[in-house]
Design an enzyme around this catalytic site. Structure first.
Site, PDB file in Angstrom:
ATOM      1  N   ASP A 225      57.992 -50.905   4.693  1.00 61.25           N
ATOM      2  CA  ASP A 225      58.191 -50.312   3.242  1.00 61.25           C
ATOM      3  C   ASP A 225      57.983 -50.876   2.112  1.00 61.25           C
ATOM      4  O   ASP A 225      57.911 -52.377   2.351  1.00 61.25           O
ATOM      5  CB  ASP A 225      59.562 -49.612   3.327  1.00 61.25           C
ATOM      6  N   CYS A 266      56.106 -45.347   4.728  1.00 57.43           N
ATOM      7  CA  CYS A 266      56.395 -44.258   4.146  1.00 57.43           C
ATOM      8  C   CYS A 266      55.506 -43.715   3.031  1.00 57.43           C
ATOM      9  O   CYS A 266      55.541 -42.562   2.314  1.00 57.43           O
ATOM     10  CB  CYS A 266      57.970 -43.806   3.959  1.00 57.43           C
ATOM     11  N   ARG A 294      55.831 -34.767   6.549  1.00 54.12           N
ATOM     12  CA  ARG A 294      56.897 -34.419   5.592  1.00 54.12           C
ATOM     13  C   ARG A 294      57.187 -32.870   5.520  1.00 54.12           C
ATOM     14  O   ARG A 294      58.083 -32.215   5.611  1.00 54.12           O
ATOM     15  CB  ARG A 294      56.743 -35.122   4.407  1.00 54.12           C
TER      16      ARG A 294
END
Length: 308
Positions: A225, A266, A294
């Protein structure tokens, strides 16, 4: 009240049902145009409030489109548009919103804001992100992995970099879905001890390995991330980069993972920092599928919360 606040607070059988439902809804869409409505309209006549104290691209668009595809309507509210945090208590906001809408999704900074909202709401509340966790993202990640490689139970996942809120939710998921997770990163940025303890309490391996090369050896999935989030002050950038540079996911690191390993992020990605473009755009990467999912995972979460 069936709130969706954290993965560790939901029964594993319900989590599995959400993943299966998400896959079914995604398949049922077939070749429809991106924004077309689903055949089923389970949210017809329903209103969902989407609260964004923290900015968003994927969370906002995916929740908004998911509600619309299922026949519902959304009311998007920013922190600047609300009295929340400007004199009115979170409890009063929750009580009043509950009289207007059928469900609330909140993307906020402080965990206690989310918890207070859920404690006083008379409708379900979904955690769209806090500084502690990001459960909707990880549900999409589980869906993505299983689309490409089958059941995630028993697999080896490696998190490289900052042990942040997304990492905490991955540890919760490890315990609930039965996969092993290794964190590799600097000691100053270790994951939430409670999240590590939860995963271990469910009988999976949740460990810390400082050497990234050893950590990713034979891994089935490598995840990272961004090194700088919106709440990090600019003056901290140089120090964080120095701490995290050894944990950059690059081609040499991915080469140590299993030959069919997947790579996830993400997003948004800072190319050349936490991961190189060679990895982000490479054969192991499923970041665009992950972003799409998502939408499908959150549609399943919405339906679960509303008993639909």
């Amino acid at each position: 009240m069936p709130h969706f606040l954290d993965i560790d607070q939901v029964d594993p059988s319900d989590l599995r049902a959400m993943i299966d439902n998400a896959r079914a809804m995604k398949a049922a869409r077939g070749t429809r145009p991106r924004g077309a409505s689903d055949d089923e309209q389970p949210l017809a006549g329903r209103m969902v409030a989407l609260i964004f104290e923290k900015p968003s691209t994927r969370t906002r668009v995916s929740f908004d489109m998911g509600v619309r595809q299922m026949g519902g309507q959304t009311m998007v509210l920013s922190g600047g548009e609300m009295q929340l945090g400007h004199g009115e208590s979170v409890a009063d906001t929750a009580r009043v919103l509950s009289r207007y809408v059928d469900l609330v999704m909140s993307r906020t900074f402080r965990e206690d804001t989310l918890q207070e909202l859920a404690a006083h709401a008379a409708v379900p509340v979904i955690n769209g992100l806090t500084d502690r966790s990001h459960p909707c993202q990880i549900m999409a990640d589980i869906l993505t992995y299983e689309e490409h490689r089958g059941p995630i139970a028993g697999r080896r996942v490696v998190w490289s970099g900052d042990g942040n809120n997304v990492c905490a939710s991955f540890l919760h998921a490890a315990g609930q879905f039965g996969f092993h997770l290794t964190f590799t990163g600097p000691a100053e940025l270790d994951p939430d001890p409670a999240a590590l303890a939860f995963a271990r309490s469910r009988g999976v391996e949740a460990r810390v390995e400082r050497d990234p090369a050893r950590a990713v050896e034979g891994a089935d999935l490598v995840v990272t991330d961004t090194w700088m989030s919106i709440h990090h002050p600019e003056h901290a950038r140089a120090r964080r980069h120095a701490l995290l540079q050894p944990y950059q996911v690059n081609a040499a690191l991915m080469a140590r993972a299993a030959p069919d390993a997947l790579f996830m992020h993400c997003l948004p990605a800072h190319r050349g920092e936490e991961a190189t473009s060679e990895v982000l755009d490479g054969p192991h990467s499923v970041i665009v599928d992950e972003a799409e999912n998502r939408l499908h995972a959150q549609k399943a979460i919405l339906r679960w919360c509303l008993g639909l």
